[in-house]
Scaffold this active site. Structure first.
Site, PDB file in Angstrom:
ATOM      1  CG  HIS A  74       3.052   0.752  -5.151  1.00 17.55           C
ATOM      2  ND1 HIS A  74       3.394   2.025  -4.262  1.00 17.55           N
ATOM      3  CD2 HIS A  74       3.677  -0.047  -4.565  1.00 17.55           C
ATOM      4  CE1 HIS A  74       3.830   1.447  -3.296  1.00 17.55           C
ATOM      5  NE2 HIS A  74       4.108   0.239  -3.222  1.00 17.55           N
TER       6      HIS A  74
ATOM      7  N   GLY B 171       0.735  -1.232  -0.121  1.00 17.26           N
ATOM      8  CA  GLY B 171       0.040  -0.036   0.098  1.00 17.26           C
ATOM      9  C   GLY B 171       1.012   1.224   0.058  1.00 17.26           C
TER      10      GLY B 171
ATOM     11  CE  LYS C 297      13.382   1.429  -3.619  1.00 14.00           C
ATOM     12  NZ  LYS C 297      12.395   1.044  -2.643  1.00 14.00           N
TER      13      LYS C 297
HETATM   14  P1  AMP Z   1       5.897  -2.356  -1.907  1.00 12.65           P
HETATM   15  O1  AMP Z   1       4.484  -1.937  -1.629  1.00 12.65           O
HETATM   16  O2  AMP Z   1       6.971  -1.322  -1.266  1.00 12.65           O
HETATM   17  O3  AMP Z   1       6.056  -3.941  -1.301  1.00 12.65           O
HETATM   18  O4  AMP Z   1       6.124  -2.653  -3.336  1.00 12.65           O
HETATM   19  C1  AMP Z   1       5.180  -3.237  -4.057  1.00 12.65           C
HETATM   20  C2  AMP Z   1       5.977  -3.523  -5.412  1.00 12.65           C
HETATM   21  O5  AMP Z   1       6.142  -2.103  -5.911  1.00 12.65           O
HETATM   22  C3  AMP Z   1       7.148  -4.286  -5.447  1.00 12.65           C
HETATM   23  O6  AMP Z   1       7.289  -5.275  -6.497  1.00 12.65           O
HETATM   24  C4  AMP Z   1       8.078  -3.481  -5.543  1.00 12.65           C
HETATM   25  O7  AMP Z   1       9.293  -3.686  -6.054  1.00 12.65           O
HETATM   26  C5  AMP Z   1       7.370  -2.198  -6.366  1.00 12.65           C
HETATM   27  N1  AMP Z   1       8.219  -0.916  -6.348  1.00 12.65           N
HETATM   28  C6  AMP Z   1       8.523  -0.079  -5.142  1.00 12.65           C
HETATM   29  N2  AMP Z   1       8.758   1.063  -5.483  1.00 12.65           N
HETATM   30  C7  AMP Z   1       9.102   1.183  -6.991  1.00 12.65           C
HETATM   31  C8  AMP Z   1       9.581   1.856  -7.913  1.00 12.65           C
HETATM   32  N3  AMP Z   1      10.033   3.151  -7.417  1.00 12.65           N
HETATM   33  N4  AMP Z   1       9.643   1.656  -9.154  1.00 12.65           N
HETATM   34  C9  AMP Z   1       9.113   0.443  -9.624  1.00 12.65           C
HETATM   35  N5  AMP Z   1       8.443  -0.611  -8.679  1.00 12.65           N
HETATM   36  C10 AMP Z   1       8.563  -0.277  -7.308  1.00 12.65           C
END
Ligand code: AMP
Length: 282
Positions: A37, A31, A149
């Protein structure tokens, strides 16, 4: 867009879609949506009939003293943003439904989970692999979308998918960045104004490393030193690790060759930021 909390409601909705031969794409998240995201959701939207996004701040991937309780949560805004991306389903499970009492089974991915971020966050990737494994069993998507990332997370999940025969295709999408190069992250909001001004040095140092490799610098020690010096000269960041590793196995490379992941974690005060770049040997 449906917001589903129960595993059984999600399963029956998706079973009906599958019966109609619809393809299912899945984006797991914690989230606090940002452009990173949203970029995954957009790719998923383009390539699938049904888009499922989960929001679950997974307790098992946070260590003692980490930011589990303070991790940003904003369901209302997330739902607004998600609606604009034309998602089909937000899966928003409770902690109890994902980890009922007496949960005893966890997924450990050997070798690649214990290095890099895993070294300073013991148990982190066990939590990540376990929750993603559970979510894959619940959603059973055709395609899973992850962000570059979190490079080590991608490697761990790809290995798990291979080792445990999950019938899913894994797509990894590029890192979304702020205009000054800082990788977008939910944790960037913890930075002070001064730290925020300094933090783009991480990406700048990775770009300098890439340039040096293009100019035939193949020693990972020298590349690490270049990154370290750039960061310490331009910021107050304290390096947790800088590493040049094989992009698939995450094993350290003495000499840069093949597809190399240059990856780092740096602390700005209490905030730990990660970033990485992939370089293909010239
Ligand atoms: P998180 O909510 O941080 O667990 O991230 C959910 C998904 O979004 C994961 O696959 C992350 O690698 C991806 N994500 C987070 N930050 C970025 C970003 N800056 N660019 C691309 N994907 C991202």
């Amino acid at each position: 867009m449906q917001i589903l909390k129960s595993i059984s409601a999600l399963r029956s909705t998706l079973a009906a879609a599958r019966k109609k031969n619809k393809t299912i794409g899945f984006v797991p998240t914690m989230g606090a949506f940002h452009e990173g995201h949203l970029s995954l959701m957009r790719a998923c939207r383009k390539q699938n009939d049904i888009v499922v996004v989960s929001i679950f701040v997974n307790p098992t991937q946070f260590g003692a003293g980490e930011d589990f309780t303070s991790y940003p949560r904003d369901k209302k805004n997330d739902c607004l943003l998600a609606k604009k991306e034309n998602l089909d389903i937000i899966f928003y499970p409770s902690e109890k439904s994902i980890y009922p009492d007496r949960t005893l089974t966890y997924i450990d991915v050997d070798k690649i989970a214990g290095t890099l971020c895993g070294a300073s966050r013991p148990g982190h990737f066990r939590g990540v692999a376990t929750v993603v494994g559970k979510l894959l069993n619940i959603v059973a998507p055709d395609t899973l979308y992850l962000g570059q990332k979190d490079a080590q997370q991608c490697a761990v999940i790809q290995q798990m998918v291979r080792d445990l025969n999950f019938p899913v295709k894994v797509k990894i999408l590029p890192t979304k960045r702020e205009p000054d190069g800082l990788a977008i992250s939910s944790r960037n909001k913890y930075l002070s104004a001064q730290q925020r001004r300094e933090a783009p040095v991480l990406y700048q140092s990775l770009c300098l490393a890439k340039k040096a490799i293009r100019n035939r610098q193949k020693s990972s020690t020298k590349i690490n030193l270049l990154i370290q010096k750039t960061i310490s000269k331009k910021s107050s960041g304290k390096v947790d690790y800088i590493a040049c590793v094989d992009a698939n196995t995450l094993q350290p490379l003495k000499t840069i060759k093949g597809k190399t992941l240059i990856t780092l974690a740096v602390r700005f005060g209490r905030t730990r930021l990660i970033d990485n770049i992939i370089v293909t040997d010239v």
